[in-house]
Design an enzyme around this catalytic site. Structure first.
Site, PDB file in Angstrom:
ATOM      1  N   PHE A   1       0.795  -1.216   0.000  1.00  0.00           N
ATOM      2  CA  PHE A   1       0.000   0.000   0.000  1.00  0.00           C
ATOM      3  C   PHE A   1       0.836   1.279   0.000  1.00  0.00           C
ATOM      4  CE2 PHE A   1      -3.261  -2.829   1.963  1.00  0.00           C
ATOM      5  CZ  PHE A   1      -4.184  -2.723   0.949  1.00  0.00           C
ATOM      6  N   SER A   2       1.792   1.384   0.873  1.00  0.00           N
ATOM      7  CA  SER A   2       2.540   2.629   1.002  1.00  0.00           C
ATOM      8  C   SER A   2       3.859   2.639   0.236  1.00  0.00           C
ATOM      9  CB  SER A   2       2.830   2.914   2.475  1.00  0.00           C
ATOM     10  OG  SER A   2       1.619   3.106   3.160  1.00  0.00           O
ATOM     11  N   ALA A   3       4.283   1.495  -0.215  1.00  0.00           N
ATOM     12  CA  ALA A   3       5.611   1.396  -0.813  1.00  0.00           C
ATOM     13  C   ALA A   3       5.795   2.282  -2.043  1.00  0.00           C
ATOM     14  CB  ALA A   3       5.920  -0.050  -1.178  1.00  0.00           C
TER      15      ALA A   3
END
Length: 127
Positions: free
Chosen positions: A69-71
């Site tokens: 999700f945040s990568a």
């Protein structure tokens, strides 16, 4: 005389990475994780550790999918800002103009600005 000494054998990169993953799981810093490293297109490290599903106890395996999700947020927003700066798109460009399928289910007026400021009102994604 004149020859180089033999290299001292040591743990391989695979072993070193595996050791770090095992330590992270062992200390409780991580529950389950995997690392794959490619060098010039060849897989040189494929290490896994921990549990993929705490309900069933299923262990992490090389084929276990992980959400990222945040990568990619930093690079995605950087590219978006660079595209705006170059005039290719604007902050008020509807996302559906760039990605037509995104406009489904009432999201047709969502703009790049909404996405970048986390105000698009899209709580998650569907597979």
């Amino acid at each position: 005389m004149g020859s180089e000494p033999d290299a001292v054998p040591g743990p391989s990169l695979q072993q070193k990475v595996q050791g770090v993953l095992d330590e992270l799981v062992g200390t409780g810093a991580e529950r389950g994780l995997q690392v794959a490293v490619y060098h010039h297109g060849a897989l040189v490290v494929d290490a896994v550790a921990g549990v993929a599903d705490s309900r069933t106890g299923r262990r992490v395996a090389p084929e276990t999918p992980f959400f990222g999700f945040s990568a990619g947020k930093v690079m995605t927003s950087l590219v978006a800002h660079l595209l705006v700066k170059s005039g290719r798109i604007g902050y008020d460009t509807p996302v559906a103009e760039l990605w037509p399928r995104f406009g489904a289910h009432g999201k047709g007026t969502t703009t790049l600005r909404h996405v970048l400021t986390h105000s698009a009102g899209v709580p998650g994604h569907a597979p």
